[in-house]
Design a protein around this motif. Structure first.
Motif, PDB file in Angstrom:
ATOM      1  N   ILE A  70       0.215  -8.275   0.990  1.00 20.08           N
ATOM      2  CA  ILE A  70       0.393  -7.211   0.656  1.00 20.08           C
ATOM      3  C   ILE A  70       1.838  -6.988   0.060  1.00 20.08           C
ATOM      4  N   ARG A  71       3.173  -7.399   0.660  1.00 19.71           N
ATOM      5  CA  ARG A  71       4.335  -7.455   0.182  1.00 19.71           C
ATOM      6  C   ARG A  71       4.311  -8.171  -0.941  1.00 19.71           C
ATOM      7  N   ASN A  72       3.808  -9.355  -1.155  1.00 20.60           N
ATOM      8  CA  ASN A  72       3.935  -9.871  -2.504  1.00 20.60           C
ATOM      9  C   ASN A  72       3.220  -8.919  -3.651  1.00 20.60           C
ATOM     10  N   THR A  76       4.729  -7.674  -7.296  1.00 23.17           N
ATOM     11  CA  THR A  76       4.105  -7.747  -8.490  1.00 23.17           C
ATOM     12  C   THR A  76       4.030  -6.227  -9.175  1.00 23.17           C
ATOM     13  N   VAL A  77       3.709  -5.184  -8.213  1.00 21.04           N
ATOM     14  CA  VAL A  77       3.661  -3.843  -8.978  1.00 21.04           C
ATOM     15  C   VAL A  77       4.798  -3.548  -9.340  1.00 21.04           C
ATOM     16  N   ARG A  78       5.837  -3.419  -8.545  1.00 23.47           N
ATOM     17  CA  ARG A  78       7.143  -3.196  -8.875  1.00 23.47           C
ATOM     18  C   ARG A  78       7.608  -3.694 -10.349  1.00 23.47           C
ATOM     19  N   LYS A  79       7.141  -5.244 -10.530  1.00 31.70           N
ATOM     20  CA  LYS A  79       7.473  -6.109 -11.786  1.00 31.70           C
ATOM     21  C   LYS A  79       6.630  -5.387 -12.814  1.00 31.70           C
ATOM     22  N   MET A  80       5.564  -5.001 -12.523  1.00 35.79           N
ATOM     23  CA  MET A  80       4.604  -4.488 -13.782  1.00 35.79           C
ATOM     24  C   MET A  80       5.212  -3.290 -14.306  1.00 35.79           C
ATOM     25  N   ALA A 105     -11.569  -5.577  -1.428  1.00 32.79           N
ATOM     26  CA  ALA A 105     -11.926  -4.944  -2.612  1.00 32.79           C
ATOM     27  C   ALA A 105     -11.393  -3.565  -2.275  1.00 32.79           C
ATOM     28  N   SER A 106     -11.656  -2.873  -1.167  1.00 34.95           N
ATOM     29  CA  SER A 106     -11.448  -1.257  -0.988  1.00 34.95           C
ATOM     30  C   SER A 106      -9.912  -1.245  -0.571  1.00 34.95           C
ATOM     31  N   GLY A 107      -9.370  -2.339  -0.157  1.00 32.56           N
ATOM     32  CA  GLY A 107      -7.790  -2.330   0.311  1.00 32.56           C
ATOM     33  C   GLY A 107      -7.045  -2.288  -0.712  1.00 32.56           C
ATOM     34  N   PHE A 108      -7.320  -3.282  -1.565  1.00 34.47           N
ATOM     35  CA  PHE A 108      -6.226  -3.550  -2.819  1.00 34.47           C
ATOM     36  C   PHE A 108      -6.574  -2.172  -3.831  1.00 34.47           C
ATOM     37  N   ALA A 109      -7.766  -1.808  -4.024  1.00 42.39           N
ATOM     38  CA  ALA A 109      -8.000  -0.643  -4.593  1.00 42.39           C
ATOM     39  C   ALA A 109      -7.508   0.598  -4.207  1.00 42.39           C
ATOM     40  N   ALA A 110      -7.421   0.791  -2.872  1.00 43.13           N
ATOM     41  CA  ALA A 110      -6.791   1.983  -2.406  1.00 43.13           C
ATOM     42  C   ALA A 110      -5.134   2.095  -2.342  1.00 43.13           C
ATOM     43  N   LEU A 111      -4.847   0.617  -2.300  1.00 49.35           N
ATOM     44  CA  LEU A 111      -3.499   0.555  -2.446  1.00 49.35           C
ATOM     45  C   LEU A 111      -2.855   0.777  -3.775  1.00 49.35           C
ATOM     46  N   ALA A 112      -3.491   0.045  -4.608  1.00 52.82           N
ATOM     47  CA  ALA A 112      -3.117   0.362  -6.242  1.00 52.82           C
ATOM     48  C   ALA A 112      -3.073   1.970  -6.336  1.00 52.82           C
ATOM     49  N   ALA A 113      -4.241   2.579  -6.064  1.00 52.95           N
ATOM     50  CA  ALA A 113      -4.278   4.004  -6.390  1.00 52.95           C
ATOM     51  C   ALA A 113      -3.118   4.664  -5.582  1.00 52.95           C
ATOM     52  N   SER A 114      -2.861   4.347  -4.327  1.00 45.76           N
ATOM     53  CA  SER A 114      -1.782   5.021  -3.572  1.00 45.76           C
ATOM     54  C   SER A 114      -0.637   4.854  -4.379  1.00 45.76           C
ATOM     55  N   ILE A 115      -0.207   3.666  -4.952  1.00 48.47           N
ATOM     56  CA  ILE A 115       1.232   3.671  -5.345  1.00 48.47           C
ATOM     57  C   ILE A 115       1.175   4.442  -6.830  1.00 48.47           C
ATOM     58  N   ASN A 116       0.069   4.266  -7.474  1.00 52.20           N
ATOM     59  CA  ASN A 116      -0.203   5.100  -8.621  1.00 52.20           C
ATOM     60  C   ASN A 116       0.341   6.694  -8.466  1.00 52.20           C
ATOM     61  N   SER A 117      -0.185   7.095  -7.285  1.00 49.29           N
ATOM     62  CA  SER A 117       0.038   8.620  -6.897  1.00 49.29           C
ATOM     63  C   SER A 117       1.490   8.900  -6.488  1.00 49.29           C
ATOM     64  N   ILE A 130      -6.866  -2.895 -13.553  1.00 44.39           N
ATOM     65  CA  ILE A 130      -6.272  -4.052 -13.858  1.00 44.39           C
ATOM     66  C   ILE A 130      -4.968  -4.261 -12.663  1.00 44.39           C
ATOM     67  N   LEU A 131      -4.357  -3.279 -12.277  1.00 48.64           N
ATOM     68  CA  LEU A 131      -3.514  -3.179 -11.236  1.00 48.64           C
ATOM     69  C   LEU A 131      -4.218  -3.767  -9.824  1.00 48.64           C
ATOM     70  N   ALA A 132      -5.377  -3.130  -9.384  1.00 46.79           N
ATOM     71  CA  ALA A 132      -6.149  -3.695  -8.281  1.00 46.79           C
ATOM     72  C   ALA A 132      -6.439  -4.961  -8.441  1.00 46.79           C
ATOM     73  N   ARG A 133      -6.859  -5.537  -9.531  1.00 43.24           N
ATOM     74  CA  ARG A 133      -7.121  -6.793  -9.545  1.00 43.24           C
ATOM     75  C   ARG A 133      -6.083  -7.799  -9.537  1.00 43.24           C
ATOM     76  N   ASN A 134      -4.944  -7.515  -9.520  1.00 45.50           N
ATOM     77  CA  ASN A 134      -3.778  -8.272  -9.172  1.00 45.50           C
ATOM     78  C   ASN A 134      -3.660  -8.407  -7.716  1.00 45.50           C
ATOM     79  N   GLY A 135      -4.190  -7.525  -7.152  1.00 44.91           N
ATOM     80  CA  GLY A 135      -4.203  -7.888  -5.443  1.00 44.91           C
ATOM     81  C   GLY A 135      -5.555  -8.359  -4.978  1.00 44.91           C
TER      82      GLY A 135
END
Ligand code: DP6
Length: 321
Positions: A70-72, A76-80, A105-117, A130-135
């Protein structure tokens, strides 16, 4: 106030099994899934004054080794999106972790959406996919509800999921048969890599998926649940053939998995709609109709001990609560 992002898990009916680019998780083939309403992850992320992310899963802080993926991913998200903030992540999983239910699947989708928010990124659903796929590859599909197709694409910008029909009127019910809640021994990431590298049949996988996808989408348009079941079961068995034919060979099947497959065949011979799909674990998910599900459930529960069943229906895409 920081919002909670909720993502439901999805079950692939045409599987993703193999990456041509490991860094961006670009698959060899498209895949097609159904988002489910019963299994989901709720995630909240708050900016903290630290240069290290802190991750809580089900109210327990993860140690460095468990939070590494998750930290890795957050790196990636910070870089993107070119920001430096670090987060405290609080995630609650309403999915049996690592037992063939795609909690990643639900874990990284929720995390991507959470950072988005939290970071007010204001991403479109395509960018979120695209962001969720990177997880995790399968997370790209959990952004949407109903039947979803993940387009393999060729790079980070062209590999994303899209809905086919977010609320199909097909009467599909998914019966999950939980054999084991134990952690699986070979992760899907490792398993698919081994199939790609060593199965002599991997070269046929792309051709098979391409033709099954066309048939599957036609079956959705025709509301033909039996055809959907037939293709799903054949695709799942073909994926598992890629594990048995790897070198060294391996399987996710447990003895009960085979028992359930045999029961499903018997039920079908008696005119009851039931088809199997299996991910990277021993549990079987049975594709049923509204009419057949109770009969399937009763029969399975009466004939196999030590299992439990959970009924799931069509689920929605990402939500902010
Ligand atoms: C069998 O999405 O968990 O569930 O991208 O390496 O995180 P990574 O793999 P993951 O693989 C899912 C495999 C599958 C099939 C599917 O969901 O399409």
């Amino acid at each position: 106030m920081t919002k909670i992002a909720r993502a439901y898990t999805n079950i692939a009916l045409i599987k993703y099994w193999g990456k041509k680019d490991k860094t961006y998780k670009i698959p060899y083939t498209d895949s097609l899934s159904l988002t489910l309403d019963r299994f989901y992850t709720d995630t909240k992320s708050e900016v903290i004054n630290s240069d290290k992310d802190v991750v809580f899963l089900n109210n327990q802080e993860l140690d460095d080794s468990k939070s590494l993926r998750i930290r890795n991913y957050l790196d990636t998200v910070r870089k993107m999106y070119s920001f430096d903030e670090h987060f405290q992540i609080n995630s609650t999983n309403h999915v049996p972790t690592s037992a063939g239910f795609a909690s990643s699947a639900s874990g990284f989708a929720a995390l991507a959406a959470s950072i988005n928010s939290t970071m007010n990124l204001d991403l479109s659903k395509k960018s979120l996919s695209i962001l969720a796929r990177n997880g995790s590859g399968s997370a790209s599909r959990s952004i949407f509800g109903g039947f979803v197709q993940w387009h393999a694409g060729t790079n980070n910008d062209t590999s994303f999921a899209e809905p086919i029909d977010e609320s199909p009127d097909i009467g599909i019910v998914l019966l999950s048969v939980v054999i084991s809640k134990a952690e699986k021994s070979i992760s899907s990431t490792t398993g698919m890599e081994s199939s790609v590298k060593t199965s002599p049949f991997y070269s046929n996988w792309s051709t098979l998926v391409a033709s099954e996808l066309v048939e599957f989408k036609q079956a959705i348009a025709n509301k033909d649940l039996q055809k959907i079941g037939e293709i799903s079961e054949h695709n799942a068995m073909s994926m598992h053939a890629l594990t048995l034919s790897a070198n060294p060979p391996y399987t996710y099947f447990a003895p009960e998995t085979i028992q359930i497959l045999n029961i499903i065949k018997k039920l079908r011979n008696n005119g009851i709609l039931a088809y199997a799909t299996i991910d990277a674990g021993p549990n079987v998910k049975i594709i049923c109709s509204k009419e057949s599900v109770q009969k399937v459930k009763d029969f399975i529960e009466a004939n196999i001990t030590g299992i439990s069943t959970v009924e799931a229906h069509i689920g929605r895409g990402i939500e902010y609560i």
